[in-house]
Enzyme design. Structure first.
Site, PDB file in Angstrom:
ATOM      1  N   LYS A 280     -85.898 -60.404 -44.550  1.00  0.00           N
ATOM      2  CA  LYS A 280     -86.202 -61.873 -44.473  1.00  0.00           C
ATOM      3  C   LYS A 280     -85.024 -62.741 -44.866  1.00  0.00           C
ATOM      4  O   LYS A 280     -84.393 -62.269 -45.748  1.00  0.00           O
ATOM      5  CB  LYS A 280     -87.598 -62.161 -45.316  1.00  0.00           C
ATOM      6  CG  LYS A 280     -88.822 -61.876 -44.839  1.00  0.00           C
ATOM      7  CD  LYS A 280     -89.918 -62.146 -45.538  1.00  0.00           C
ATOM      8  CE  LYS A 280     -91.084 -61.619 -44.738  1.00  0.00           C
ATOM      9  NZ  LYS A 280     -91.689 -62.220 -43.636  1.00  0.00           N
ATOM     10  N   ARG A 354     -99.837 -55.231 -39.979  1.00  0.00           N
ATOM     11  CA  ARG A 354    -100.711 -54.843 -39.026  1.00  0.00           C
ATOM     12  C   ARG A 354    -100.610 -53.274 -39.162  1.00  0.00           C
ATOM     13  O   ARG A 354    -101.569 -52.542 -38.727  1.00  0.00           O
ATOM     14  CB  ARG A 354    -100.270 -55.013 -37.540  1.00  0.00           C
ATOM     15  CG  ARG A 354     -98.654 -54.999 -37.252  1.00  0.00           C
ATOM     16  CD  ARG A 354     -98.401 -55.940 -36.132  1.00  0.00           C
ATOM     17  NE  ARG A 354     -97.802 -57.266 -36.658  1.00  0.00           N
ATOM     18  CZ  ARG A 354     -97.389 -58.314 -35.887  1.00  0.00           C
ATOM     19  NH1 ARG A 354     -97.275 -57.877 -34.523  1.00  0.00           N
ATOM     20  NH2 ARG A 354     -96.963 -59.444 -36.380  1.00  0.00           N
TER      21      ARG A 354
END
Ligand code: BES
Ligand code: MN
Ligand code: ZN
Length: 503
Positions: A280, A354
């Site tokens: 990120k 996920r």
């Protein structure tokens, strides 16, 4: 904050808060104070814009004829329209208003007023609940703040004709607040303090309340082929953990009355999300300490259910990992085989939540065959784009469960908004190299994430997914939620359980 219920008497110290209804109609307590002060309340109202509208407030300092140092007029609006959340918000607003005012205590006068839907003791309990929720502060690392800068309000006495009934109504609400505070603490702690093992330790503390807690380490997860979860953890020196908490509060069925399958809650617990190799940008990366928010809610919820001895069987499962880049880290393009047997091409190592949920969901279904599952995850930035910070995203394969969650959200002020699922979105995560890939292509990012998660839910199991990325942390305070970690989801899911699954 101390919240106390007592029979009405004239407050001797600090502040006294009294209600005023729409049209500046004084409640009985306000009318008595107006008399005692030679009409100071009516004069103050005349000299201001205060009309008794909901959430309006007006302070009268150093009033004559009474011992308190200030009187706080609180607008009740139209009593007939007051809901639980309105009452809680008033309690919270009083605390916010007086926290740094100089008073150390406030007496909140709750009158029997027929127009309210709630009787006075229940109203008193809701005021106390709101006050307690708003009093939360995470300041353990602030060693240099001067006492005079810290909130000084330490005690709220809710005065009501039947304090015993109010105290009884408050007991469950206090248990809820304790769970909310635990969740807020966990998301507020930095990632050098809260990592998979230390978070598992926090969960283990619930054992004292009668929750059965089991923790699986990496070796056990490897045996179960939980490679989707383990792949995320691979770049970190911190060992991944799977926390399994069970609260068995349902009355035990005798004879042929079989006990029902448990209700399951599953939380994403990424204790820090750097993005991994798909790293990120550094701006605001510190926010990713609260990427374990879903797990934080599940742990806080278990505390609530045990704390109020909920008559229900619930299992809470949290997948705890740290997502780090390193020489050992998972690479984009890696293909992992999840515990369900389905293979996943990891296109982006930052779509890690996920992957964690995939194996945690498999585990809870395999082990417990739950009657319904709700998972919570700070899953996507896209849900913030879609819904901002005032609704969590709700995805579900079951209309009844979705409606129940929506209603519980409205009732608790933790609102959720249903988003679509469907074939067309699902196709988006097909992969040429494996059964699926972990990101879709452009657009509907929260939906493709939910589709991914749904691929790990057994057909026929009612399931809902709450994407809480936008609501787990708030930079602005709300009446019952100070800025920072919100605990969003604890009140909502407690309400869901209480309304539909207990007994
Ligand atoms: N934890 C983040 C989502 C997130 C973002 C939570 C901002 C709270 C605030 C999640 O793991 C993530 O990185 N999601 C990616 C998915 C993308 C790579 C498909 C995102 O939302 O950008
Ligand atoms: Mn991520
Ligand atoms: Zn994440």
């Amino acid at each position: 904050m101390k919240i106390i219920f007592a029979a009405p008497s004239s407050a001797a110290r600090g502040a006294v808060a009294v209600g005023v209804m729409a049209g500046a109609k004084l409640s009985p307590s306000a009318a008595r104070l107006d008399q005692a002060t030679g009409g100071a309340l009516v004069r103050a109202i005349k000299g201001s814009r205060f009309k008794g509208n909901k959430a309006q407030m007006l302070e009268i300092l150093a009033p004559q004829g009474v011992r308190v140092s200030r009187i706080l007029l609180v607008g009740l609006g139209k009593p007939g329209e007051m809901k639980d959340t309105d009452l809680e918000n008033l309690g919270g607003a009083v605390v916010a208003r007086l926290a740094t005012s100089g008073v150390r205590e406030v007496a909140v006068m709750v009158d029997a007023i027929g127009a309210f839907k709630h009787k006075a003791p229940r109203r008193a309990a809701r005021y106390g609940f709101g006050a307690l929720l708003r009093s939360y502060r995470f300041d353990k690392y602030r060693t240099k703040e001067k006492a005079e800068d810290k909130p000084g309000l330490a005690k709220v006495t809710v005065m009501v004709a039947n304090p015993g009934a109010a105290r009884r109504a408050f007991a469950d609400l206090e248990a809820i607040a304790e769970g909310v505070f635990l969740t807020r603490d966990l998301v507020s702690e930095p990632a050098n303090v809260i990592y998979p093992k230390s978070l598992a330790r926090e969960a283990r503390k619930l054992t004292k309340l009668g929750v059965k807690v089991q923790v699986l380490g990496e070796a056990e997860m490897r045996k179960l082929n939980m490679n989707a979860l383990l792949g995320v953890s691979q770049g970190s020196d911190r060992e991944a953990q799977l926390v399994v908490m069970r609260w068995n509060g349902a009355p035990k069925g005798r004879g042929k009355g079989k006990t029902k399958a448990p209700l399951a809650f599953v939380g994403k617990g990424v204790t820090f999300d750097t993005g991994g190799i798909s790293i990120k940008p550094s701006a605001h990366m510190e926010d990713m300490k609260w990427d374990m928010g879903g797990a934080g809610v599940v742990i806080g919820l278990m505390k609530v259910l045990a704390g109020r001895k909920a008559k229900v069987d619930v299992v809470g499962v949290c997948g705890l990992v740290e997502n780090m880049p390193s020489a050992k880290a998972q690479r984009p393009g890696d293909i992992v085989t999840s515990a369900s047997g389905q293979t996943i091409e990891v296109i982006n190592t930052d779509a890690e939540g996920r992957l964690v949920l995939a194996d945690a969901l498999w585990y809870v279904q395999k082990k417990f065959k739950p009657r319904a599952i709700v998972d919570l995850a700070t899953l996507t930035g896209a849900i913030i784009v879609a819904l901002g910070h005032d609704h969590a995203g709700l995805f579900s394969n079951n209309d009844r469960l979705a409606e129940r969650l929506t209603a519980a959200g409205t009732a608790t002020g933790e609102a959720v908004w249903r988003m679509p699922l469907g074939e067309a979105y699902d196709k988006n995560i097909n992969s040429a190299a494996a059964d699926m890939k972990n990101v879709g292509d452009r657009g509907g990012g929260s939906i493709t994430a939910a589709q991914f998660v749904q691929r790990f839910v057994d057909k026929g199991t009612p399931w809902a997914h709450l994407d809480i990325a936008g609501v787990t942390w708030d930079s602005k305070a709300k009446p019952t939620v100070p800025k920072g970690g919100t605990g969003f989801g604890v009140r909502l899911l407690d309400r869901l359980v209480a309304e539909h699954y207990e007994g």
